[in-house]
Design an enzyme around this catalytic site. Structure first.
Site, PDB file in Angstrom:
ATOM      1  CD  GLN A 268      -7.025  11.084  -1.076  1.00 32.07           C
ATOM      2  OE1 GLN A 268      -6.164  10.933  -0.747  1.00 32.07           O
ATOM      3  NE2 GLN A 268      -8.036  10.193   0.475  1.00 32.07           N
TER       4      GLN A 268
ATOM      5  CD  GLU B 288      -6.141   6.128   6.976  1.00 33.40           C
ATOM      6  OE1 GLU B 288      -6.884   5.923   5.081  1.00 33.40           O
ATOM      7  OE2 GLU B 288      -4.469   6.233   7.139  1.00 33.40           O
TER       8      GLU B 288
ATOM      9  CG  HIS C  92      -7.518   4.135   1.133  1.00 34.37           C
ATOM     10  ND1 HIS C  92      -7.637   4.033   0.346  1.00 34.37           N
ATOM     11  CD2 HIS C  92      -6.208   5.213   1.859  1.00 34.37           C
ATOM     12  CE1 HIS C  92      -6.012   4.275  -0.317  1.00 34.37           C
ATOM     13  NE2 HIS C  92      -5.233   5.249   0.967  1.00 34.37           N
TER      14      HIS C  92
ATOM     15  CG  ASP D 207      -0.548   4.810   3.659  1.00 36.42           C
ATOM     16  OD1 ASP D 207      -0.975   5.171   2.659  1.00 36.42           O
ATOM     17  OD2 ASP D 207      -1.376   4.990   4.417  1.00 36.42           O
TER      18      ASP D 207
ATOM     19  CG  HIS E  61      -1.717   7.058  -1.463  1.00 36.78           C
ATOM     20  ND1 HIS E  61      -2.992   7.238  -2.037  1.00 36.78           N
ATOM     21  CD2 HIS E  61      -1.101   5.987  -0.651  1.00 36.78           C
ATOM     22  CE1 HIS E  61      -3.983   6.662  -1.286  1.00 36.78           C
ATOM     23  NE2 HIS E  61      -2.601   5.777  -0.182  1.00 36.78           N
TER      24      HIS E  61
ATOM     25  CG  HIS F  93      -1.771   0.376   1.481  1.00 38.70           C
ATOM     26  ND1 HIS F  93      -3.444   0.958   1.260  1.00 38.70           N
ATOM     27  CD2 HIS F  93      -1.718   2.090   1.102  1.00 38.70           C
ATOM     28  CE1 HIS F  93      -4.138   1.591   1.103  1.00 38.70           C
ATOM     29  NE2 HIS F  93      -2.518   3.224   1.084  1.00 38.70           N
TER      30      HIS F  93
HETATM   31 FE   FE2 Z   1      -3.427   5.126   1.592  1.00 43.56          FE
END
Ligand code: FE2
Length: 403
Positions: free
Chosen positions: A149, A210, A207, A306, A57, A55
């Site tokens: 997102q 979180e 996701h 991440d 980005h 994971h």
């Molecule tokens: Fe993430």
């Protein structure tokens, strides 16, 4: 290539490994060098399959100078800062940052990466990373997640982008149910995402929960869908930090559906210990899912970096042992055996999460010659000494050698 005197995955005794045409051809206590054969002296060090970052980005990594800081340190300010910056995203700039990030990963022995890519505003970053993925294929295998997102339920544009991203070649459908406007929107988003994944035969990685809100309970919805649809281990839930705050009775019930579903959990300890607990005074929660208890219940848990130097996390260098070490500390997984076995979280468990074919990953005769060589004799020593990798080998070629 002959790799002499190495311990394969914490083995008591050392072995030699012969590699030919990118494949592991022989493993034996002693192999004679052939004429002209390239030799690596392992000096009794540890050999492991490559690290897997489940994971990250890649579209946001190394952007912090340009985006400006996240002053509150919360996920929500991170999203706000990133959302401003992404309006002027440039394909070549995304590629350049991602390529530098991959250079960092190479030095740290990471050869498999799942990267989320924000598709909410436009598909610039996805286009960049789809091209890059092909360009770097010999050194690193990348899975791309079409990641909305902003959430999908309130924007037709985002839903359009998500489906187009999948058509363009994204391997995985992403989502963010806890960020949708209401609980109901969150549940609907999971239904929608699972339908897209089934329509295009893709994996799913959300996701999920979180947040430090103990009422955020989308994981059970996702797991139930994974179970009902039979998608099972093709589905992953990233973060699940709300589980840190669930009561034990609920967790007990939750673990049943997680086990039934075969879903994978991905923890991101470095980033979540930074982002979570930000609304707490004292005591401050640790912001990590229940890695120890999930693992003890047979649920597959892997980890991700991440973020690297972006509005969500200001540090990081692609080192999955650093990610792991933070997770092991936060989750009280510090017994000798737990530490020594923990390499599996960032190797085999990661490979399982990414749905690799079993023949493609691991250290055995006939498998691709992809591995890392360390100075330490066991993973316990590797973690304690943190000297990094000596060699990273991919398809029988050295792609990194420690200076
Ligand atoms: Fe993430």
């Amino acid at each position: 290539m002959l790799i002499r005197n190495v311990r394969i995955e914490n083995a008591e005794s050392a072995s030699d490994i012969r590699v030919e045409k990118g494949i592991i051809r022989e493993i034996s206590a002693h192999l004679e060098a052939l004429e002209g054969e390239e030799i690596i002296e392992g000096q009794g060090g540890l050999v492991l399959p490559p690290f897997v970052d489940c994971h990250v980005h890649l579209d946001t990594c190394l952007s912090l100078d340009a985006t400006g800081p996240n002053l509150s340190g919360t996920l929500f300010e991170g999203i706000r800062v990133w959302s401003e910056y992404r309006k002027k995203l440039d394909k070549e700039e995304v590629k350049e940052r991602a390529l530098r990030t991959l250079g960092m990963y190479r030095k740290k022995g990471v050869q498999y990466i799942r990267s989320h890519v924000d598709i909410s505003n436009d598909l610039t970053a996805l286009e960049a990373l789809l091209e890059l993925k092909e360009q770097v294929r010999d050194e690193v295998e990348i899975q791309l997640v079409a990641f909305p997102q902003d959430g999908v339920m309130t924007s037709e544009k985002v839903r359009g982008n998500l489906e187009e991203a999948v058509r363009m070649g994204a391997d995985v459908v992403g989502g963010i149910p806890h960020f949708e406007l209401t609980r109901e929107h969150g549940e609907k988003s999971i239904q929608y995402i699972m339908e897209i994944a089934q329509k295009y035969d893709r994996l799913v990685d959300l996701h999920c929960d979180e947040i430090d809100d103990e009422q955020s309970r989308f994981l059970e919805v996702l797991a139930a869908k994974a179970y009902e649809t039979g998608m099972g281990s093709r589905v992953s839930a990233s973060h699940t930090t709300a589980m840190h705050s669930y009561n034990n009775a609920y967790c007990n019930k939750l673990f049943r559906v997680l086990s039934m579903s075969g879903i994978n959990i991905i923890a991101n300890p470095l980033v979540n210990v930074n982002l979570q607990g930000r609304f707490d005074t004292y005591p401050k929660r640790r912001g990590i899912t229940r890695v120890k208890e999930l693992s003890e219940n047979g649920i597959n848990v892997s980890m991700g970096h991440d973020d690297i130097y972006d509005p969500f996390y200001p540090l990081g260098n692609g080192d999955m042992t650093q990610v792991l070490l933070m997770g092991l500390h936060l989750c009280h997984m510090m017994g000798y055996q737990e530490l020594n076995d923990s390499y599996r979280i960032i190797t085999y468990n990661g490979a399982k999460t990414l749905n690799f074919e079993e023949e493609q990953y691991g250290l055995a005769v006939g498998k691709p010659a992809n591995f890392n060589l360390f100075k330490g004799r066991s993973f316990f020593e590797v973690l304690r000494e943190r000297e990094g990798i000596q060699y990273s080998v991919r398809k029988g070629k050295i792609i990194h050698r420690k200076e």
